[in-house]
Design a protein around this motif. Sequence first.
Motif: not given
Length: 238
Positions: A169, A174, A172
């Motif tokens: 959050e 992934h 960022k």
Amino acid sequence: MKIKVIMPIISDVFNDEINEEISSYAAETTEVGVCNLDYGPASVESEYDEALCIPNFLEKTIEAEKDGYDGVISLCFGDPGVKPAREVVDIPVVGAAEASMLFASLLAKSFSVVTVLPNVVPMIENISKTLGVNGNLASIRYVNIPVLEVVEKERLKASLFEEMIKAIEQDKAHALVLGCTGMMGVASDLHDQLKSKGYDVPVIDPTFAATKMLESIISMGIKQSRLTYMSPPSKLRK
């Protein structure tokens, strides 16, 4: 094939779990040998610890080649001894951090590492730079749990999950990489927890990553380049 897994610490607290864990996902034809050091640090949580573990790690790696092993894993997220070991043996040597970061970079445009203590953050940053994936590294977070205490799985999972949510959050990320090879048996549960929160992202176990990467390298019949990892010049060494 035969692979040697060297824990670069004097403690054998993880050996049985490592043997059981790797045997569960290694190929059926893969024979796994696990050992720890005869001398060195109880755990690797600093550059100083890493320096102390390398001499015996190199001895164990040379011994593994003589014993007919096809490859070696340095099972610590600092990848101690990997580069010098590649110079002195003709079998492939793989580090857990390198393997994990390469898989993460393949599967996502950014990843975060969640590790044990702040002491090891600069070490992990340096590995990412040397490997050339630092541009994909969103962040390095830590749970503030010493290596020898990661055997407390419920405490570990709760702390990892909290930091992983922040990594996704706020940073960022992934993909997530577990930043300690002692964090075994928790990746799948953490992936499921994250998915239940709406984040279907890879959670990479470094022990698993190193094992599968080494098996692939051995199966391909390749090893480290002698143009990169040249044999050390002959000279007196005491």
